[in-house]
Design an enzyme around this catalytic site. Sequence first.
Site, PDB file in Angstrom:
ATOM      1  N   ARG A  66       7.527  -5.808  -0.148  1.00 16.37           N
ATOM      2  CA  ARG A  66       7.651  -5.785   1.305  1.00 16.37           C
ATOM      3  C   ARG A  66       8.971  -6.737   1.763  1.00 16.37           C
ATOM      4  O   ARG A  66       8.928  -7.897   1.332  1.00 16.37           O
ATOM      5  CB  ARG A  66       6.497  -6.326   1.888  1.00 16.37           C
ATOM      6  CG  ARG A  66       5.331  -5.348   1.387  1.00 16.37           C
ATOM      7  CD  ARG A  66       5.096  -4.090   2.214  1.00 16.37           C
ATOM      8  NE  ARG A  66       4.108  -3.205   1.677  1.00 16.37           N
ATOM      9  CZ  ARG A  66       3.065  -3.072   2.257  1.00 16.37           C
ATOM     10  NH1 ARG A  66       2.719  -3.665   3.268  1.00 16.37           N
ATOM     11  NH2 ARG A  66       2.137  -2.177   1.923  1.00 16.37           N
TER      12      ARG A  66
ATOM     13  N   GLU B 127       9.749  -8.188   4.106  1.00 13.57           N
ATOM     14  CA  GLU B 127       9.355  -9.199   5.355  1.00 13.57           C
ATOM     15  C   GLU B 127       9.959 -10.320   5.383  1.00 13.57           C
ATOM     16  O   GLU B 127       9.629 -11.244   4.276  1.00 13.57           O
ATOM     17  CB  GLU B 127       7.697  -9.196   5.451  1.00 13.57           C
ATOM     18  CG  GLU B 127       7.133  -7.770   5.672  1.00 13.57           C
ATOM     19  CD  GLU B 127       5.585  -7.835   5.440  1.00 13.57           C
ATOM     20  OE1 GLU B 127       4.810  -7.868   6.960  1.00 13.57           O
ATOM     21  OE2 GLU B 127       4.826  -8.629   4.695  1.00 13.57           O
TER      22      GLU B 127
ATOM     23  N   ARG C  17       1.262 -17.284   4.057  1.00 14.27           N
ATOM     24  CA  ARG C  17       0.273 -15.959   3.690  1.00 14.27           C
ATOM     25  C   ARG C  17       1.263 -15.035   3.056  1.00 14.27           C
ATOM     26  O   ARG C  17       0.663 -13.885   2.608  1.00 14.27           O
ATOM     27  CB  ARG C  17      -0.390 -15.277   4.919  1.00 14.27           C
ATOM     28  CG  ARG C  17      -1.107 -16.432   5.410  1.00 14.27           C
ATOM     29  CD  ARG C  17      -1.836 -16.150   7.082  1.00 14.27           C
ATOM     30  NE  ARG C  17      -2.607 -14.950   6.860  1.00 14.27           N
ATOM     31  CZ  ARG C  17      -2.105 -13.616   7.414  1.00 14.27           C
ATOM     32  NH1 ARG C  17      -1.019 -13.607   8.143  1.00 14.27           N
ATOM     33  NH2 ARG C  17      -2.994 -12.748   7.209  1.00 14.27           N
ATOM     34  N   HIS C  18       2.664 -14.921   3.163  1.00 12.37           N
ATOM     35  CA  HIS C  18       3.205 -13.780   2.795  1.00 12.37           C
ATOM     36  C   HIS C  18       4.177 -13.914   1.755  1.00 12.37           C
ATOM     37  O   HIS C  18       4.506 -15.071   1.582  1.00 12.37           O
ATOM     38  CB  HIS C  18       4.194 -13.107   4.069  1.00 12.37           C
ATOM     39  CG  HIS C  18       3.589 -12.721   5.208  1.00 12.37           C
ATOM     40  ND1 HIS C  18       3.132 -13.723   6.078  1.00 12.37           N
ATOM     41  CD2 HIS C  18       3.142 -11.741   5.589  1.00 12.37           C
ATOM     42  CE1 HIS C  18       2.453 -12.742   7.132  1.00 12.37           C
ATOM     43  NE2 HIS C  18       2.583 -11.647   6.779  1.00 12.37           N
TER      44      HIS C  18
ATOM     45  N   GLU D 243      -7.619 -10.876   5.995  1.00 15.26           N
ATOM     46  CA  GLU D 243      -7.432  -9.576   5.555  1.00 15.26           C
ATOM     47  C   GLU D 243      -7.131  -9.592   3.799  1.00 15.26           C
ATOM     48  O   GLU D 243      -6.041 -10.199   3.691  1.00 15.26           O
ATOM     49  CB  GLU D 243      -6.597  -8.597   6.084  1.00 15.26           C
ATOM     50  CG  GLU D 243      -6.357  -7.312   5.399  1.00 15.26           C
ATOM     51  CD  GLU D 243      -5.137  -6.703   5.553  1.00 15.26           C
ATOM     52  OE1 GLU D 243      -4.784  -6.124   4.547  1.00 15.26           O
ATOM     53  OE2 GLU D 243      -4.371  -6.645   6.704  1.00 15.26           O
TER      54      GLU D 243
ATOM     55  N   SER E 108      -6.992  -3.443   3.028  1.00 13.44           N
ATOM     56  CA  SER E 108      -6.800  -2.343   3.841  1.00 13.44           C
ATOM     57  C   SER E 108      -6.854  -1.163   3.442  1.00 13.44           C
ATOM     58  O   SER E 108      -6.527  -0.657   2.349  1.00 13.44           O
ATOM     59  CB  SER E 108      -5.460  -2.514   4.592  1.00 13.44           C
ATOM     60  OG  SER E 108      -5.230  -1.624   5.732  1.00 13.44           O
TER      61      SER E 108
ATOM     62  N   ARG F 126      -4.263 -12.618  -2.634  1.00 13.58           N
ATOM     63  CA  ARG F 126      -5.116 -13.040  -1.213  1.00 13.58           C
ATOM     64  C   ARG F 126      -6.567 -13.265  -1.555  1.00 13.58           C
ATOM     65  O   ARG F 126      -7.231 -14.118  -0.948  1.00 13.58           O
ATOM     66  CB  ARG F 126      -5.198 -11.859  -0.053  1.00 13.58           C
ATOM     67  CG  ARG F 126      -3.535 -11.770   0.483  1.00 13.58           C
ATOM     68  CD  ARG F 126      -3.710 -12.562   1.654  1.00 13.58           C
ATOM     69  NE  ARG F 126      -2.359 -12.458   2.494  1.00 13.58           N
ATOM     70  CZ  ARG F 126      -2.404 -11.278   3.457  1.00 13.58           C
ATOM     71  NH1 ARG F 126      -3.180 -10.595   3.739  1.00 13.58           N
ATOM     72  NH2 ARG F 126      -1.245 -11.230   4.076  1.00 13.58           N
TER      73      ARG F 126
END
Length: 533
Positions: A297, A299, A305-306, A455, A458, A507
């Site tokens: 990803r 991002e 968290r990422h 989360e 998903s 996570r």
Amino acid sequence: MKAPIFISQSNAFVQAARKAEQAKAEAAKKAEDDANDVSKGQYGDLPIVGSKDYKPFPQKRYTLHSTSKIPDNTEVLIRCDVANARSQSAKLAFLNLRDGLDSIQAVIAASETLSRQLVKFASTTPPESLIDVIGVVKETKEVIKSATIQDRELHISQIWVISKSVPQLPIQVEDAEIAIPIEGAGEDQKGESGRPLVALSTRLDNRMLDLRSTLNQAIFDIHSGVNDSFYEFLKARQFRSVRTPKILGSPSEGGAEFFEVTYFGKKAVLAQSPQLYKQMLIASRFKRVMEAGPVFRAENSNTSRHLTEYTSLDLEMEFVDHYEEVMFLIRDLLHHILTELSTTYSRQTERVRQAYNAAPFKLPKDSKDIPILTFSEGITLLNKAGMEVADDGESDINSTQEKKLGDLVAEKYNSDFYILKEYPLKARAFYTFPKGGELDAKYSHSYDFMMRGQEVLSGAQRIHNHDMLKARLDALGVPIGAGLKDYVDCFRYGCPPHAGGAFGIERIVLNWLDLKNVRLATLFPRDPSRVTP
């Protein structure tokens, strides 16, 4: 005048002669000591393992962990690391030996059968060196608090270095045994023990030493346990293990958060998810599929968290009548994983929670007691708690609201694990099935699984009808280019109703242990600023 130069040269000559004489005397003394060394042949640097000069020991090998259970006065041969070595005197030294999560205190004392040379060699072995030791395991009268094996110690008779570490280490492994500093703290911050708190960036820069700590050994035992439990549970339910491509012709999740790569003069992207391939396999009548693999990803999020690369635990399956058949199976799956962590990995869990002062994870004994709320019910709880959140059918809740909702659910249902379902359709991916099958529906047949308000999965029912999928793409203005054509076409040939989801393994570990940063649950993290080591 030249006399001072002559005198200086004369003095230098005398000093050199004295040094030579002293060196000769020391060499003679060493030769004499070596000749009288009663421990000669019981210590030293071994030839490189694999070389023609290396000879295996004839004795039975033991693990360090097994020494806590074997009879008193048993002689053992063990391969382990030197965590630290300290000299008490010329005749006595103590070593702390480590292997994985286990450590033991070792004693070496000069006697008629053990020489001072052996004691000196042991006490000067650099920390983090790999050694073979032979000694006798003895029960102790007092608890040894500096080791995990607290009722035994090892009395060494032989010590051999397999691989020697450098004397000066960039970080001390002992410093990696304590929690990372809180964000914003200075580099000179110290822990309760008085040892310096080494910043996360420094630990990651020296990750191979950092990972040797019992703290990290425990974290990645748990990481491995999550992966194993995932496969174990699903394999017993007839899921097939698959491997999908990670180099794609177009983004799998849409949006702009993908890495573009050059592929033989053309443009390709790294997979953001195996989602489309999982669905194509269902259309190919694979019925139930599972995969653990990397996803990417792009991002530019430098948060706790990422990550830009993480491990996704994916599953997809047919269902008969209702998508909740899949949701309930995934609920039972995560409950199984967490139960395994609380039992099989209880020792590792306790080691990490001790360092981070984390509260035990609240997990209902029966998976059927896991709270399940609709998105609207979650919004209502937040509003009653004083957080003004609109249920407009368009917006998702943010991370702050998720965390608050997690606290509210834990307080109301005594569970740190809950499920939030029926998210707004506009907040979900194009392949998500609209509630009731209506394209203009406000909500969707979707669900997120939460741990401590964050989360970890998903998922949703996917659109399996070709006409509905095409209409949904048209409504969103998504063109069916070369990258989506094969995916969309597969539904023209008939496809079973299906649903699935994807866990981020990091996570799960992060929230099970209540760690402070997802990088702690990642062997070699990748984020916007880190691509090494």
